[in-house]
Design a protein around this motif. Structure first.
Motif, PDB file in Angstrom:
ATOM      1  N   PHE A   1      -3.668  20.696   3.270  1.00 16.22           N
ATOM      2  CA  PHE A   1      -3.307  20.361   1.896  1.00 16.22           C
ATOM      3  C   PHE A   1      -2.424  19.117   1.860  1.00 16.22           C
ATOM      4  O   PHE A   1      -1.540  18.935   2.703  1.00 16.22           O
ATOM      5  CB  PHE A   1      -2.594  21.527   1.219  1.00 16.22           C
ATOM      6  N   ASP A   2      -2.686  18.278   0.880  1.00 11.28           N
ATOM      7  CA  ASP A   2      -1.919  17.043   0.711  1.00 11.28           C
ATOM      8  C   ASP A   2      -1.576  16.881  -0.768  1.00 11.28           C
ATOM      9  O   ASP A   2      -2.286  17.398  -1.651  1.00 11.28           O
ATOM     10  CB  ASP A   2      -2.729  15.844   1.198  1.00 11.28           C
ATOM     11  N   VAL A   3      -0.508  16.175  -1.038  1.00  4.97           N
ATOM     12  CA  VAL A   3      -0.090  15.909  -2.414  1.00  4.97           C
ATOM     13  C   VAL A   3       0.504  14.511  -2.465  1.00  4.97           C
ATOM     14  O   VAL A   3       1.157  14.063  -1.520  1.00  4.97           O
ATOM     15  CB  VAL A   3       0.928  16.971  -2.912  1.00  4.97           C
ATOM     16  N   GLY A   4       0.245  13.806  -3.546  1.00  7.79           N
ATOM     17  CA  GLY A   4       0.774  12.459  -3.683  1.00  7.79           C
ATOM     18  C   GLY A   4       0.974  12.092  -5.138  1.00  7.79           C
ATOM     19  O   GLY A   4       0.582  12.823  -6.062  1.00  7.79           O
ATOM     20  N   ILE A   5       1.590  10.926  -5.349  1.00  2.00           N
ATOM     21  CA  ILE A   5       1.842  10.400  -6.681  1.00  2.00           C
ATOM     22  C   ILE A   5       1.051   9.102  -6.845  1.00  2.00           C
ATOM     23  O   ILE A   5       1.322   8.117  -6.161  1.00  2.00           O
ATOM     24  CB  ILE A   5       3.334  10.139  -6.906  1.00  2.00           C
ATOM     25  N   PRO A   6       0.044   9.094  -7.735  1.00  2.00           N
ATOM     26  CA  PRO A   6      -0.696   7.856  -7.999  1.00  2.00           C
ATOM     27  C   PRO A   6      -0.023   7.029  -9.086  1.00  2.00           C
ATOM     28  O   PRO A   6       0.470   7.568 -10.078  1.00  2.00           O
ATOM     29  CB  PRO A   6      -2.060   8.366  -8.457  1.00  2.00           C
ATOM     30  N   VAL A   7      -0.003   5.729  -8.887  1.00  2.00           N
ATOM     31  CA  VAL A   7       0.494   4.787  -9.892  1.00  2.00           C
ATOM     32  C   VAL A   7      -0.552   3.684 -10.013  1.00  2.00           C
ATOM     33  O   VAL A   7      -0.890   3.041  -9.011  1.00  2.00           O
ATOM     34  CB  VAL A   7       1.850   4.190  -9.500  1.00  2.00           C
ATOM     35  N   GLY A   8      -1.082   3.481 -11.227  1.00  2.00           N
ATOM     36  CA  GLY A   8      -2.178   2.527 -11.314  1.00  2.00           C
ATOM     37  C   GLY A   8      -2.320   1.865 -12.666  1.00  2.00           C
ATOM     38  O   GLY A   8      -1.605   2.151 -13.628  1.00  2.00           O
ATOM     39  N   ILE A   9      -3.295   0.963 -12.701  1.00  2.00           N
ATOM     40  CA  ILE A   9      -3.632   0.222 -13.908  1.00  2.00           C
ATOM     41  C   ILE A   9      -5.151   0.210 -14.036  1.00  2.00           C
ATOM     42  O   ILE A   9      -5.875   0.137 -13.037  1.00  2.00           O
ATOM     43  CB  ILE A   9      -3.052  -1.224 -13.847  1.00  2.00           C
TER      44      ILE A   9
ATOM     45  N   PHE B   1       1.151   7.304  -3.295  1.00  2.00           N
ATOM     46  CA  PHE B   1       2.259   7.556  -2.375  1.00  2.00           C
ATOM     47  C   PHE B   1       2.202   9.013  -1.931  1.00  2.00           C
ATOM     48  O   PHE B   1       2.485   9.915  -2.715  1.00  2.00           O
ATOM     49  CB  PHE B   1       3.604   7.270  -3.046  1.00  2.00           C
ATOM     50  N   GLY B   2       1.816   9.256  -0.681  1.00  2.00           N
ATOM     51  CA  GLY B   2       1.754  10.616  -0.167  1.00  2.00           C
ATOM     52  C   GLY B   2       3.133  11.223  -0.002  1.00  2.00           C
ATOM     53  O   GLY B   2       4.078  10.551   0.390  1.00  2.00           O
TER      54      GLY B   2
ATOM     55  N   LEU C   1      -0.058  13.217 -10.695  1.00  2.00           N
ATOM     56  CA  LEU C   1      -0.050  13.954  -9.430  1.00  2.00           C
ATOM     57  C   LEU C   1      -1.465  13.957  -8.863  1.00  2.00           C
ATOM     58  O   LEU C   1      -2.442  14.043  -9.612  1.00  2.00           O
ATOM     59  CB  LEU C   1       0.428  15.389  -9.671  1.00  2.00           C
ATOM     60  N   GLN C   2      -1.544  13.859  -7.538  1.00  2.00           N
ATOM     61  CA  GLN C   2      -2.843  13.930  -6.873  1.00  2.00           C
ATOM     62  C   GLN C   2      -2.806  15.011  -5.797  1.00  2.00           C
ATOM     63  O   GLN C   2      -1.969  14.970  -4.899  1.00  2.00           O
ATOM     64  CB  GLN C   2      -3.205  12.586  -6.245  1.00  2.00           C
ATOM     65  N   LEU C   3      -3.712  15.970  -5.902  1.00  2.00           N
ATOM     66  CA  LEU C   3      -3.814  17.062  -4.940  1.00  2.00           C
ATOM     67  C   LEU C   3      -5.029  16.821  -4.042  1.00  2.00           C
ATOM     68  O   LEU C   3      -6.085  16.374  -4.509  1.00  2.00           O
ATOM     69  CB  LEU C   3      -3.962  18.397  -5.661  1.00  2.00           C
ATOM     70  N   GLY C   4      -4.877  17.117  -2.749  1.00  2.00           N
ATOM     71  CA  GLY C   4      -5.967  16.877  -1.820  1.00  2.00           C
ATOM     72  C   GLY C   4      -6.148  18.006  -0.825  1.00  2.00           C
ATOM     73  O   GLY C   4      -5.181  18.679  -0.447  1.00  2.00           O
ATOM     74  N   TYR C   5      -7.406  18.213  -0.420  1.00  2.00           N
ATOM     75  CA  TYR C   5      -7.736  19.200   0.612  1.00  2.00           C
ATOM     76  C   TYR C   5      -8.575  18.498   1.675  1.00  2.00           C
ATOM     77  O   TYR C   5      -9.639  17.936   1.379  1.00  2.00           O
ATOM     78  CB  TYR C   5      -8.502  20.380   0.017  1.00  2.00           C
ATOM     79  N   CYS C   6      -8.105  18.520   2.918  1.00  2.00           N
ATOM     80  CA  CYS C   6      -8.768  17.814   4.011  1.00  2.00           C
ATOM     81  C   CYS C   6     -10.008  18.588   4.459  1.00  2.00           C
ATOM     82  O   CYS C   6      -9.916  19.734   4.899  1.00  2.00           O
ATOM     83  CB  CYS C   6      -7.802  17.628   5.173  1.00  2.00           C
TER      84      CYS C   6
END
Length: 243
Positions: free
Chosen positions: A190-198, A213-214, A135-140
């Motif tokens: 406030f923003d939230v997204g799902i990170p998928v990575g390598i 993916f926001g 999970l990725q949380l963000g604040y603008c």
């Protein structure tokens, strides 16, 4: 049967020799780039915008194959928007027809800067290699738009019923201007997204590529649902805190 058992044993040895150390804590300053855009029903003609990202992450070894990561990063997201909206009118006369094309053309860059907190779980299947999501949380902390808008009309005489906007048509009227200002309350903080990575680690260096993916609607305006999408590529250096 012996060959299968020997192969399995070799794989276990390889995994064990290259696995994460349980209880190991590292801190990793990192810096990199983002390629971001908007998606959803309200995104319009959004295209990619390049930005920067940087900060630090903490990673803790949960087991030989799993680890947990948390951090704080300053990340530049947003999008570029090129659009041409048009409508047509046709006025019939005794000898000819007058076609009028009314258009609105814009070229805008939306800059949204966030303080981002990634919370991810990583799986380490092979030497240096890791697969992660969470999970990725963000604040603008900054929202800005800059660019150009033109509104006008173009006229031509033709026997055709369809009229295309072209350079050979005389401009009847044109209003244009530059846009440069803060989006303010138009953007949700406030923003939230799902990170998928390598990721790949070599000694203390760490290369990470992920796509986020926001999930949250970033606009407060009634323009439809609009979400952040971003590809992030970062390079970091890991320092051991505990072993």
């Amino acid at each position: 049967m012996k060959i299968i058992l020997l192969s399995a044993a070799l794989m276990l040895v390889a995994l064990g020799s290259n696995a994460q150390e349980k209880g190991r804590l590292t801190i990793e300053p990192r810096v990199g780039m983002t390629i971001a855009t908007f998606t959803g029903s309200g995104a319009g003609g959004a295209t990619d915008k390049v930005g920067l990202t940087g900060g630090f992450n903490l990673e803790y070894g949960l087991s030989p194959l799993w680890s947990f990561e948390a951090g704080v990063n300053y990340t530049q997201l947003g999008a570029r928007d090129f659009s041409l909206d048009r409508s047509e009118a046709l006025i019939s006369g005794q000898k000819s027809r007058l076609g009028v094309v009314i258009f609105e053309k814009s070229s805008l860059t939306y800059s949204l800067d966030y303080l981002v907190v990634p919370l991810t779980v990583a799986f380490h299947p092979w030497q240096g290699l890791s697969l992660r999501t969470g999970l990725q949380l963000g604040y603008c902390v900054r929202s800005h738009v800059k660019g150009y808008i033109a509104i006008g009309s173009v006229a031509t005489t033709s026997q055709r019923d369809d009229f295309e906007l072209g350079s050979n048509y005389p401009i009847v009227s044109l209003q244009s201007g530059n846009v440069d200002g803060d989006l303010g309350d138009e953007v949700n903080k406030f923003d939230v997204g799902i990170p998928v990575g390598i990721g790949y680690d070599w000694k203390n260096l760490s290369l990470d590529a992920r796509y986020v993916f926001g999930l949250a609607n970033i606009s407060k305006e009634d323009v439809g649902h609009m979400r952040n999408r971003a590809f992030m590529l970062t390079l970091g250096y890991k320092f051991k805190v505990t072993r």
